[in-house]
Design an enzyme around this catalytic site. Structure first.
Site, PDB file in Angstrom:
ATOM      1  N   ASP A 140       0.815  -1.224   0.000  1.00 54.50           N
ATOM      2  CA  ASP A 140       0.000   0.000   0.000  1.00 54.50           C
ATOM      3  C   ASP A 140       0.850   1.276   0.000  1.00 54.50           C
ATOM      4  O   ASP A 140       0.354   2.346  -0.334  1.00 54.50           O
ATOM      5  CB  ASP A 140      -0.929   0.031   1.220  1.00 54.50           C
ATOM      6  N   GLU A 235      -9.468   0.336  -3.857  1.00 52.01           N
ATOM      7  CA  GLU A 235     -10.501  -0.360  -3.068  1.00 52.01           C
ATOM      8  C   GLU A 235     -11.115   0.537  -1.984  1.00 52.01           C
ATOM      9  O   GLU A 235     -12.252   0.328  -1.571  1.00 52.01           O
ATOM     10  CB  GLU A 235      -9.916  -1.620  -2.426  1.00 52.01           C
ATOM     11  N   HIS A 284      -5.485 -10.182  -4.463  1.00 54.00           N
ATOM     12  CA  HIS A 284      -4.214 -10.668  -3.904  1.00 54.00           C
ATOM     13  C   HIS A 284      -3.163 -10.992  -4.954  1.00 54.00           C
ATOM     14  O   HIS A 284      -2.008 -11.248  -4.595  1.00 54.00           O
ATOM     15  CB  HIS A 284      -4.482 -11.877  -3.006  1.00 54.00           C
ATOM     16  N   ARG A 287      -0.132  -9.056  -4.535  1.00 49.85           N
ATOM     17  CA  ARG A 287       0.822  -9.355  -3.455  1.00 49.85           C
ATOM     18  C   ARG A 287       1.716 -10.541  -3.778  1.00 49.85           C
ATOM     19  O   ARG A 287       2.637 -10.849  -3.021  1.00 49.85           O
ATOM     20  CB  ARG A 287       0.050  -9.642  -2.156  1.00 49.85           C
TER      21      ARG A 287
HETATM   22  O1  F6P Z   1      -2.275  -3.993   3.399  1.00 50.21           O
HETATM   23  C1  F6P Z   1      -2.077  -4.813   2.304  1.00 50.21           C
HETATM   24  C2  F6P Z   1      -3.383  -5.313   1.758  1.00 50.21           C
HETATM   25  O2  F6P Z   1      -3.121  -6.116   0.634  1.00 50.21           O
HETATM   26  C3  F6P Z   1      -4.396  -4.220   1.429  1.00 50.21           C
HETATM   27  O3  F6P Z   1      -4.113  -3.563   0.230  1.00 50.21           O
HETATM   28  C4  F6P Z   1      -5.686  -4.994   1.442  1.00 50.21           C
HETATM   29  O4  F6P Z   1      -6.795  -4.183   1.744  1.00 50.21           O
HETATM   30  C5  F6P Z   1      -5.451  -5.984   2.558  1.00 50.21           C
HETATM   31  O5  F6P Z   1      -4.056  -6.119   2.720  1.00 50.21           O
HETATM   32  C6  F6P Z   1      -6.047  -7.343   2.308  1.00 50.21           C
HETATM   33  O6  F6P Z   1      -5.866  -8.108   3.439  1.00 50.21           O
HETATM   34  P1  F6P Z   1      -6.155  -9.672   3.517  1.00 50.21           P
HETATM   35  O7  F6P Z   1      -4.970 -10.372   2.925  1.00 50.21           O
HETATM   36  O8  F6P Z   1      -6.286  -9.908   4.961  1.00 50.21           O
HETATM   37  O9  F6P Z   1      -7.382  -9.931   2.721  1.00 50.21           O
END
Ligand code: F6P
Length: 360
Positions: A140, A235, A284, A287
């Protein structure tokens, strides 16, 4: 100062590409300074029991530089300070157990790699006597005091690639494509990926939007012959007269889950423009995967600096990127705050100058 012989290392919060690169850098640079490393599993939970940790030598971290995720595991939960936890020695107050085990494990210092939550908990432990250095992580990019967190560049690169792919299908079908990206209450990913991907509208939490203004901009594109449009929505973005869209409300020890604004925006734009619209949530995927070279280098510099700070006894600090340098900042100046996109951001103003609408 007591000589540092053994340090613990943990990763907390949501994962981000580059976590393994930090672990590798900490382990290797510590080893080369005669300091041993203990990898703690699943954030501070690795300090609850002896069998939740393992010694990490250079051979244990060889080859992990380019891997996403974290070899230590991570958890995403709220502040554990007052909570009770079942341990092999009975029910304990979480924080007291962690401090007790830190001492019993013969650790001299702790490297906590994580986002705002993990760093805030780390700061509490530092106030309670644990010598700790923090390393800021989040896709983020919303941690104050550091220009970049590792993971952000990788997430932006992925989102940009996705927008590129959506461009071709949007153009072929004369459609509006709405892309929802992550970022919680900060619009950094949307802004950077939106500009890099050539979006026509970028909606961020810092600027509550008017959907009619967005629709008008897209209708204007149609008039001058661009029969397709790309809208990037963070989001956490929300309309002027509305609020943040949630997938799940916050619960005990759990933060709220954001999401859904992409689909809402898509539906509204379909009605207001009369065009075919589709929405995509990148979720995700942002990530995952291998960190970019920028994130690998930043993560490696963060890890090396964390060990340097530990050797110098500069605890209660966080490593930070203040280009071109990696510096130390007091955790007290950082925790509990969010770095959002300022209205005079050069990138924001440049996007506006190019005709990108932010819906205001
Ligand atoms: O903080 C990182 C993040 O990927 C945010 O962008 C997102 O809102 C959140 O984590 C999602 O979290 P989780 O993996 O718990 O769904």
């Amino acid at each position: 100062m007591t000589p540092i012989k053994r340090i613990g290392i943990l990763t907390g919060g949501g994962d981000a590409p580059g976590l393994n690169a930090v672990i590798r850098a900490v382990v290797k640079s510590a080893w080369n300074s005669g300091i041993g490393c203990v990898g703690l599993e699943d954030s501070y939970d690795g300090l609850l029991e002896f069998d939740r940790s393992r010694i990490l030598a250079p051979r244990d971290v060889t080859g992990i530089l380019r891997l996403g995720g974290t070899i230590l595991g991570t958890i995403n939960r709220g502040n554990p300070f007052e909570s009770m936890i079942a341990t092999s020695d009975g029910q304990k107050v979480y924080a007291e157990r962690v401090i007790d085990m830190f001492n019993k494990m013969g650790l001299d210092a702790l490297v906590a790699i994580g986002g705002d939550g993990t760093l805030a908990i780390g700061h509490e432990f530092w106030l309670r006597g644990i010598p700790l250095v923090g390393v800021p992580k989040t896709i983020d990019n919303d941690i104050v005091g550091t220009t970049n967190c590792f993971g952000f560049d990788t997430a932006v690169a992925f989102a940009t690639d996705a927008i590129d792919r959506l461009h071709t299908t949007a153009e072929a079908h004369h459609r509006i494509m709405v892309v929802e990206v992550m970022g919680r209450n900060a619009g950094w990913i949307a802004l950077y990926a939106g500009v890099a991907g050539g979006a026509d509208a970028i909606l961020i939490p810092e600027i509550p939007f008017d959907i009619e203004i967005v629709a008008e901009r897209l209708r204007a594109r149609d008039k001058w012959g661009a029969k397709f449009s790309i809208v990037v929505v963070a989001e956490g973005a929300f309309p002027k007269d509305g609020k943040t869209t949630l997938l799940e409300a916050a619960g005990i020890g759990r933060v709220e889950r954001l999401g859904g604004i992409g689909a809402q925006t898509c539906e509204a734009l379909a009605t207001l423009t009369g065009k075919e619209t589709r929405s995509v949530v990148l979720g995700h995927l942002q990530r995952g995967g291998a960190p970019t070279s920028f994130d690998r280098a930043l993560a490696t510099r963060f890890g090396g600096k964390a060990v340097e700070l530990i050797r110098q006894g500069q605890f209660g600090t966080m490593v930070a990127f203040a280009p071109p340098d990696i510096i130390a900042r007091p955790l007290a100046d950082v925790v509990g705050k969010t770095k959002t996109v300022p209205m005079d951001s050069d990138l924001l103003l440049t996007a506006r100058a190019l005709g990108v609408t932010f819906g205001d």
